[in-house]
Every structure is written in C-alpha cells, then in structure tokens.
Scaffold this motif. Structure first.
Motif, PDB file in Angstrom:
ATOM      1  N   TYR A 238       0.821  -1.202   0.000  1.00 19.48           N
ATOM      2  CA  TYR A 238       0.000   0.000   0.000  1.00 19.48           C
ATOM      3  C   TYR A 238       0.857   1.254   0.000  1.00 19.48           C
ATOM      4  CZ  TYR A 238       0.928   0.202   5.062  1.00 19.48           C
ATOM      5  OH  TYR A 238       1.534   0.264   6.292  1.00 19.48           O
ATOM      6  N   CYS A 239       0.183   2.369  -0.191  1.00 22.75           N
ATOM      7  CA  CYS A 239       0.822   3.684  -0.145  1.00 22.75           C
ATOM      8  C   CYS A 239       0.195   4.472   0.994  1.00 22.75           C
ATOM      9  CB  CYS A 239       0.625   4.405  -1.480  1.00 22.75           C
ATOM     10  SG  CYS A 239       1.349   6.062  -1.548  1.00 22.75           S
ATOM     11  N   GLN A 240       0.989   4.790   2.003  1.00 20.04           N
ATOM     12  CA  GLN A 240       0.499   5.589   3.117  1.00 20.04           C
ATOM     13  C   GLN A 240       0.319   7.048   2.702  1.00 20.04           C
ATOM     14  OE1 GLN A 240      -0.282   4.272   6.162  1.00 20.04           O
ATOM     15  NE2 GLN A 240      -1.072   6.265   6.854  1.00 20.04           N
ATOM     16  N   ARG A 241       1.346   7.578   2.088  1.00 15.73           N
ATOM     17  CA  ARG A 241       1.329   8.936   1.548  1.00 15.73           C
ATOM     18  C   ARG A 241       2.125   8.935   0.250  1.00 15.73           C
ATOM     19  NH1 ARG A 241       2.714  10.204   6.677  1.00 15.73           N
ATOM     20  NH2 ARG A 241       4.868  10.545   6.021  1.00 15.73           N
ATOM     21  N   PRO A 242       1.626   9.585  -0.800  1.00 20.49           N
ATOM     22  CA  PRO A 242       2.354   9.575  -2.076  1.00 20.49           C
ATOM     23  C   PRO A 242       3.632  10.402  -1.992  1.00 20.49           C
ATOM     24  CG  PRO A 242       0.460  11.031  -2.208  1.00 20.49           C
ATOM     25  CD  PRO A 242       0.356  10.326  -0.889  1.00 20.49           C
ATOM     26  N   ASP A 243       4.574  10.070  -2.860  1.00 17.98           N
ATOM     27  CA  ASP A 243       5.828  10.803  -2.958  1.00 17.98           C
ATOM     28  C   ASP A 243       6.101  11.057  -4.443  1.00 17.98           C
ATOM     29  OD1 ASP A 243       8.486  11.697  -3.067  1.00 17.98           O
ATOM     30  OD2 ASP A 243       9.052  10.539  -1.295  1.00 17.98           O
TER      31      ASP A 243
ATOM     32  N   ALA B 196       7.454   5.696  -1.179  1.00 15.28           N
ATOM     33  CA  ALA B 196       6.055   5.707  -0.750  1.00 15.28           C
ATOM     34  C   ALA B 196       5.473   4.304  -0.585  1.00 15.28           C
ATOM     35  CB  ALA B 196       5.218   6.496  -1.754  1.00 15.28           C
ATOM     36  N   LEU B 197       6.196   3.293  -1.025  1.00 18.59           N
ATOM     37  CA  LEU B 197       5.688   1.919  -1.010  1.00 18.59           C
ATOM     38  C   LEU B 197       5.813   1.315   0.383  1.00 18.59           C
ATOM     39  CD1 LEU B 197       4.691  -0.293  -3.088  1.00 18.59           C
ATOM     40  CD2 LEU B 197       7.038  -1.129  -3.043  1.00 18.59           C
ATOM     41  N   ARG B 198       4.771   0.624   0.822  1.00 15.13           N
ATOM     42  CA  ARG B 198       4.779  -0.048   2.115  1.00 15.13           C
ATOM     43  C   ARG B 198       4.266  -1.481   1.967  1.00 15.13           C
ATOM     44  NH1 ARG B 198       7.147   3.867   2.835  1.00 15.13           N
ATOM     45  NH2 ARG B 198       6.942   5.500   4.433  1.00 15.13           N
ATOM     46  N   PHE B 199       4.847  -2.399   2.752  1.00 14.48           N
ATOM     47  CA  PHE B 199       4.301  -3.753   2.891  1.00 14.48           C
ATOM     48  C   PHE B 199       4.007  -3.965   4.367  1.00 14.48           C
ATOM     49  CE2 PHE B 199       4.857  -8.218   4.040  1.00 14.48           C
ATOM     50  CZ  PHE B 199       3.904  -8.810   3.214  1.00 14.48           C
ATOM     51  N   GLY B 200       2.778  -4.356   4.666  1.00 14.41           N
ATOM     52  CA  GLY B 200       2.418  -4.566   6.063  1.00 14.41           C
ATOM     53  C   GLY B 200       0.956  -4.955   6.187  1.00 14.41           C
ATOM     54  N   GLU B 201       0.449  -4.881   7.394  1.00 17.73           N
ATOM     55  CA  GLU B 201      -0.924  -5.294   7.641  1.00 17.73           C
ATOM     56  C   GLU B 201      -1.891  -4.149   7.383  1.00 17.73           C
ATOM     57  OE1 GLU B 201      -1.214  -6.906  11.558  1.00 17.73           O
ATOM     58  OE2 GLU B 201      -0.518  -8.886  10.905  1.00 17.73           O
TER      59      GLU B 201
ATOM     60  N   GLY C 145       0.997   9.977  -6.459  1.00 19.03           N
ATOM     61  CA  GLY C 145      -0.126  10.857  -6.170  1.00 19.03           C
ATOM     62  C   GLY C 145      -0.799  11.433  -7.387  1.00 19.03           C
ATOM     63  N   VAL C 146      -0.571  10.838  -8.553  1.00 14.63           N
ATOM     64  CA  VAL C 146      -1.126  11.360  -9.806  1.00 14.63           C
ATOM     65  C   VAL C 146      -2.532  10.798 -10.021  1.00 14.63           C
ATOM     66  CG1 VAL C 146      -0.855  11.478 -12.301  1.00 14.63           C
ATOM     67  CG2 VAL C 146       1.162  11.574 -10.820  1.00 14.63           C
ATOM     68  N   GLY C 147      -3.514  11.683 -10.124  1.00 15.31           N
ATOM     69  CA  GLY C 147      -4.871  11.255 -10.428  1.00 15.31           C
ATOM     70  C   GLY C 147      -5.595  10.566  -9.292  1.00 15.31           C
ATOM     71  N   VAL C 148      -5.105  10.713  -8.071  1.00 16.64           N
ATOM     72  CA  VAL C 148      -5.722  10.070  -6.909  1.00 16.64           C
ATOM     73  C   VAL C 148      -6.079  11.152  -5.896  1.00 16.64           C
ATOM     74  CG1 VAL C 148      -5.445   8.384  -5.059  1.00 16.64           C
ATOM     75  CG2 VAL C 148      -4.342   7.995  -7.275  1.00 16.64           C
ATOM     76  N   PRO C 149      -7.330  11.214  -5.443  1.00 15.21           N
ATOM     77  CA  PRO C 149      -7.682  12.221  -4.436  1.00 15.21           C
ATOM     78  C   PRO C 149      -6.930  11.980  -3.128  1.00 15.21           C
ATOM     79  CG  PRO C 149      -9.498  10.672  -4.783  1.00 15.21           C
ATOM     80  CD  PRO C 149      -8.484  10.386  -5.835  1.00 15.21           C
ATOM     81  N   SER C 150      -6.505  13.046  -2.477  1.00 15.73           N
ATOM     82  CA  SER C 150      -5.680  12.914  -1.266  1.00 15.73           C
ATOM     83  C   SER C 150      -6.382  12.138  -0.167  1.00 15.73           C
ATOM     84  CB  SER C 150      -5.275  14.303  -0.766  1.00 15.73           C
ATOM     85  OG  SER C 150      -6.426  15.080  -0.476  1.00 15.73           O
ATOM     86  N   GLN C 151      -7.711  12.237  -0.112  1.00 10.30           N
ATOM     87  CA  GLN C 151      -8.449  11.540   0.942  1.00 10.30           C
ATOM     88  C   GLN C 151      -8.503  10.028   0.733  1.00 10.30           C
ATOM     89  OE1 GLN C 151      -9.698  13.712  -1.204  1.00 10.30           O
ATOM     90  NE2 GLN C 151     -11.736  13.131  -1.964  1.00 10.30           N
ATOM     91  N   ALA C 152      -8.073   9.547  -0.456  1.00  8.10           N
ATOM     92  CA  ALA C 152      -8.095   8.101  -0.715  1.00  8.10           C
ATOM     93  C   ALA C 152      -6.996   7.352   0.030  1.00  8.10           C
ATOM     94  CB  ALA C 152      -7.970   7.839  -2.209  1.00  8.10           C
ATOM     95  N   TYR C 153      -5.935   8.053   0.425  1.00  7.45           N
ATOM     96  CA  TYR C 153      -4.818   7.408   1.119  1.00  7.45           C
ATOM     97  C   TYR C 153      -5.124   7.255   2.599  1.00  7.45           C
ATOM     98  CZ  TYR C 153      -2.231   8.509  -3.176  1.00  7.45           C
ATOM     99  OH  TYR C 153      -1.813   8.599  -4.490  1.00  7.45           O
ATOM    100  N   PRO C 154      -4.569   6.201   3.246  1.00 12.64           N
ATOM    101  CA  PRO C 154      -3.704   5.131   2.717  1.00 12.64           C
ATOM    102  C   PRO C 154      -4.479   4.218   1.770  1.00 12.64           C
ATOM    103  CG  PRO C 154      -4.281   4.681   4.988  1.00 12.64           C
ATOM    104  CD  PRO C 154      -4.810   6.055   4.693  1.00 12.64           C
ATOM    105  N   LEU C 155      -3.790   3.785   0.715  1.00  8.85           N
ATOM    106  CA  LEU C 155      -4.451   3.086  -0.383  1.00  8.85           C
ATOM    107  C   LEU C 155      -3.684   1.830  -0.753  1.00  8.85           C
ATOM    108  CD1 LEU C 155      -6.793   3.371  -2.444  1.00  8.85           C
ATOM    109  CD2 LEU C 155      -5.215   4.630  -3.912  1.00  8.85           C
ATOM    110  N   ILE C 156      -4.388   0.701  -0.745  1.00 12.32           N
ATOM    111  CA  ILE C 156      -3.796  -0.550  -1.231  1.00 12.32           C
ATOM    112  C   ILE C 156      -3.663  -0.453  -2.744  1.00 12.32           C
ATOM    113  CG2 ILE C 156      -4.122  -3.050  -1.457  1.00 12.32           C
ATOM    114  CD1 ILE C 156      -5.710  -2.928   1.174  1.00 12.32           C
TER     115      ILE C 156
END
Length: 337
Positions: free
Chosen positions: A12-17, A24-29, A59-70
């Motif tokens: 998932y992405c917690q916050r875009p970079d 920005a990439l995360r692996f976890g629960e 963060g291209v084309g994704v609304p900020s409120q969608a994060y964190p996003l799988i």
C-alpha cells in the motif's frame, strides 16, 4: 469473508511521494475489507503491476483523501464458494447503467478504491468475471488493464477483422499495451506493421509483427487502422498518409504536453486529410466486464497467453516496482499472493 484474523498482508501507499515513488511503497498489515451492498470479497491469488500503480505512489490522479491506499488494479482469485474469477479493474459510479468504459465518473481499483495487492479485495459483483480453467491465476492477473485495453482497441473500437492490415506504434519502447495489440492481432489473422525504434524490432517480431519500420521509413500503403497507446499531440497524424480512406487512428492515452491549436503546416495538412479522407481519430478506454469475458474466451480459443517477465512474492513488491521504473523487463510483473 476471512474468518480468523482482523488484518491481512498488503502492499500500500500511506502517503504519495511525487519525487520518489519507491519511498512511498509499504508492505504490512491492513484491515480486511468489508464489502458494501452489491460488492463481493475476492481471496486474491495473483495480481500484476501496471504504470497506474506507479502513478498512485506519486499521487497522480488520486484524491488525497483516498490514502492510505492498497495498490493494484489487476488480479485473479476465488470467491467464498470457490469460484475462480478475474478482477475487472474499472468500477462504474453509483447509478450508472451503461458501459463503465463511458462512465465519466468511473473509478479504478488501486486508485479510487482499495486495490488487489492484498490477501483479499472487495469489488462490485459485476467485476468478478469467471476465470477459464485453461488460464492460470498468474496469466489471468495480467489481463484486466493492458490486455483488456488492447482488446477493446482492436475488436470493439476499431472492429478489425482477420485479413486486414494495421500499424502499431511503440514510443520510448514497446509497452504492454503495444505488445498485447501485436500479439492478439497476429493471433486473429491480422497483418501487423510496427513502427518503433530499431532496438524494439526484435521484440515486435517475436510478438507477431510481419513488418517493422522506424520513424524514418515509409509505412505500407492502404492500412486499415493505426493504434497508438500514447499519442503525442505534436504528431498525432503520424500514420495518416498510409491509411485507406475511412480508416481510424485509435489511441488509448496521450503524452504529456500542452494541447495546442493546429499551428503548424504539417498539422494543417493532416487535418485536411483527416476531414476529406474521412479518417477517424478515436479514443478507446480500458474496456468493460463484457470485453474482459470476450478477451478470456479469445485467449482460450487461440491459445495465446501473456508473457510474464517476473513473478515475485507480495512482500517483494518493491523489487517488481523497481524493475518497472528501470524499464528493464519485457512482459508483465506478477505478484503471487
């Protein structure tokens, strides 16, 4: 639904970079998804990587409120009853009744909705397309974005038939949509010319092209259609003199740059030809669930399969993303789940 844990492994992405998508990439629960009315849960078995995932990390084309996003547009897995399905990535908006490819408010898994790089994903019921047993989960997971886009361009938007001749342009390398176009057209008995850099000619021939040219060489005459996955506003008319009257130029995207007026002699000449030879400059989207079912049937019938460059465990997703960013692979990158 999963019954034993409250969390699942996910990429998932917690916050875009925008500057460093790998950071920005995360692996976890992440929490198990809960399907809303009209949706279902898929136990994911495989998912494939797309440039859309890189855009989400930036963060291209994704609304900020969608994060964190799988992350993850594409995938394949099983429903609660054991049915094997392919996940259709394009999600129609509430109340939309027509083809989702034409829904102006449609979303995409992994961008507007939680994606497929996880143990479980929730999707609309109509987005669970039955997977033929002839295709593996990994093969099926490669199809819903690039291959579906190519299928719709060829057979739905342009209505190309066996015996016709087309040209496919690769720009800055032959990407997954271009190679899928070439392979499916060849499997359907369509003659394929490819315009690409000389470094990509061997790949074009392996994919099924019969003629390859560079931008400095002429195209065969009387072509039935031209296909461009990344049209450039500076030279959208590149194949127009080689097309038969009425033939379309089909594009599924465009290169970054200002959309300017027709302010050059070449553009003005191309516009004249477009009008008086009745050519068509046609846009083509990701495709519908029905298109995906037709694509699966086409692959079963022809024996054609997507090329898988690498298959990684989900926890090693950063290796796959790094490979895509470096443009060091030919074929799809798949994560086993």
């Amino acid at each position: 639904m999963p019954e034993d844990t409250a969390a699942m492994d996910a990429v998932y992405c917690q916050r875009p970079d925008p500057a460093d998508p790998l950071a920005a990439l995360r692996f976890g629960e992440r929490p198990h998804p809960e399907p809303p009315p009209g949706w279902t849960t898929v136990r994911m078995r495989a998912a494939s990587l797309n440039m859309r995932d890189i855009a989400t990390l930036r963060g291209v084309g994704v609304p900020s409120q969608a994060y964190p996003l799988i992350l993850g547009n594409d995938g394949a897995g099983t429903l609660a009853d054991g049915s094997e399905v392919v996940v259709h990535a394009s999600v129609g908006s509430a109340g939309w009744a027509g083809p989702e490819a034409r829904d102006p408010d449609r979303g995409v898994l992994g961008a507007n909705h939680q994606g497929t790089f996880a143990g479980y994903a929730t999707i609309p019921l109509r987005n669970a397309v039955p997977k033929p047993p002839e295709l593996s989960f990994a093969e099926a997971a490669c199809l819903p974005t690039a291959w579906l886009t190519a299928y719709r361009m060829l057979f739905t938007t342009a209505d190309i038939r066996p015996g016709q001749t087309i040209v496919v342009r690769g720009r800055r390398g032959l990407g997954s949509i271009a190679t899928a176009l070439i392979a499916m057209a060849a499997a359907a008995g369509i003659e394929v010319c490819v315009r690409a850099d000389a470094a990509d000619h061997a790949l074009a021939l392996r994919s099924g092209a019969t003629v390859v040219t560079t931008a400095d060489e002429p195209l065969p005459p009387d072509l039935d259609a031209a296909f461009d996955a990344g049209i450039d506003v500076a030279d959208w008319w590149w194949p127009i003199e080689a097309l038969r009257p009425g033939a379309p130029i089909v594009c599924s995207g465009y290169r970054a740059g200002a959309i300017t007026a027709f302010d050059s002699v070449a553009a003005a000449r191309a516009l004249h030809t477009l009008v008086f030879a009745e050519h068509r400059l046609v846009g083509s989207g990701m495709g519908t669930a029905e298109d995906l079912a037709a694509l699966l049937a086409f692959l079963v019938r022809t024996g054609l399969r997507p090329t898988i460059a690498h298959e990684f465990a989900l926890r090693d997703a950063i290796v796959g993303v790094r490979a895509m960013l470096s443009a060091s692979t030919t074929g799809k990158i798949v994560f086993a789940i």
